[in-house]
Design a protein around this motif. Sequence first.
Motif, mmCIF file in Angstrom:
data_model
loop_
_atom_site.group_PDB
_atom_site.id
_atom_site.type_symbol
_atom_site.label_atom_id
_atom_site.label_comp_id
_atom_site.label_asym_id
_atom_site.label_seq_id
_atom_site.Cartn_x
_atom_site.Cartn_y
_atom_site.Cartn_z
ATOM 1 N N VAL A 147 0.863 -1.185 0.000
ATOM 2 C CA VAL A 147 0.000 0.000 0.000
ATOM 3 C C VAL A 147 0.898 1.234 0.000
ATOM 4 O O VAL A 147 1.683 1.435 0.929
ATOM 5 C CB VAL A 147 -0.927 0.038 1.244
ATOM 6 N N LYS A 148 0.810 2.030 -1.059
ATOM 7 C CA LYS A 148 1.589 3.263 -1.129
ATOM 8 C C LYS A 148 1.039 4.266 -0.113
ATOM 9 O O LYS A 148 -0.171 4.494 -0.055
ATOM 10 C CB LYS A 148 1.519 3.865 -2.535
ATOM 11 N N VAL A 149 1.927 4.849 0.671
ATOM 12 C CA VAL A 149 1.504 5.811 1.683
ATOM 13 C C VAL A 149 1.180 7.146 1.017
ATOM 14 O O VAL A 149 2.021 7.721 0.314
ATOM 15 C CB VAL A 149 2.606 6.008 2.752
ATOM 16 N N LEU A 150 -0.040 7.621 1.228
ATOM 17 C CA LEU A 150 -0.481 8.892 0.651
ATOM 18 C C LEU A 150 -0.391 10.002 1.698
ATOM 19 O O LEU A 150 -0.307 9.743 2.897
ATOM 20 C CB LEU A 150 -1.930 8.754 0.158
ATOM 21 N N ASP A 151 -0.414 11.250 1.239
ATOM 22 C CA ASP A 151 -0.339 12.381 2.163
ATOM 23 C C ASP A 151 -1.532 12.411 3.112
ATOM 24 O O ASP A 151 -1.418 12.809 4.264
ATOM 25 C CB ASP A 151 -0.269 13.709 1.386
ATOM 26 N N ASP A 152 -2.670 11.984 2.613
ATOM 27 C CA ASP A 152 -3.889 11.946 3.414
ATOM 28 C C ASP A 152 -4.004 10.566 4.080
ATOM 29 O O ASP A 152 -4.206 9.558 3.401
ATOM 30 C CB ASP A 152 -5.105 12.201 2.518
ATOM 31 N N LYS A 153 -3.867 10.513 5.401
ATOM 32 C CA LYS A 153 -3.888 9.227 6.106
ATOM 33 C C LYS A 153 -5.219 8.502 5.952
ATOM 34 O O LYS A 153 -5.278 7.268 6.010
ATOM 35 C CB LYS A 153 -3.564 9.417 7.589
ATOM 36 N N PHE A 154 -6.301 9.255 5.749
ATOM 37 C CA PHE A 154 -7.614 8.624 5.587
ATOM 38 C C PHE A 154 -7.725 7.913 4.239
ATOM 39 O O PHE A 154 -8.356 6.860 4.124
ATOM 40 C CB PHE A 154 -8.724 9.663 5.757
ATOM 41 N N LYS A 155 -7.099 8.472 3.216
ATOM 42 C CA LYS A 155 -7.087 7.822 1.904
ATOM 43 C C LYS A 155 -6.257 6.540 1.953
ATOM 44 O O LYS A 155 -6.618 5.525 1.350
ATOM 45 C CB LYS A 155 -6.542 8.782 0.839
#
Length: 201
Positions: free
Chosen positions: A181-189
Amino acid sequence: MKSKFITFEGSEGCGKSTQSGMLFSYLKAKGVKVIYLREPGGVKLGEMIRTILLDPRSRISAQAETLLYMAARAQVVEEIIKPALEARKIVICDRFLDSTIAYQGYGLGVDVKLIKSIGNFATQGIKPDLTIFLDLPVKSGLKHRHNCRDRIEQRSVSYHEKVRKGYLTLAKQEPQRIKIVKVLDDKFKTQNKIREIVNAF
């Protein structure tokens, strides 16, 4: 419901604790019998070993470091993980054996086959059903930890690059179990992607 063992892996600063905690809260709110723990830790002995391992003042060889992680793991498996799985609960664990393979194996050069062999003994053969690997570029992760560097975080960028490559190698070897899972800037996404994987699983 059958028991399920879900682990979270990733290099420093990837948000493992945040994301695994969010998943725990999500499942608990749905009425699922779920427990949450971290490694090393989860039980008294494990937390004591954790303090030694992460203290920047500790001088520990690669061999001793590997065995200390295994000792902590053996205890939490015996005290918490094994009984919980036998009781048909879902167990979410922040790190497990893959961490030792990545950090001490690929990172420090300890023989990976030996780690897997000792790991099988320490875990009593218990393996995760699903592993979420949170992937984040090394420098981005270490930047998040600028003010709280423990003994492992203080190691060189090249060391942490080896750890990340180790994880990616493991994911390629076991694509059915390890989901990237690529970590996105938005933790909720990021969490939504994790929930999609877990719900499908």
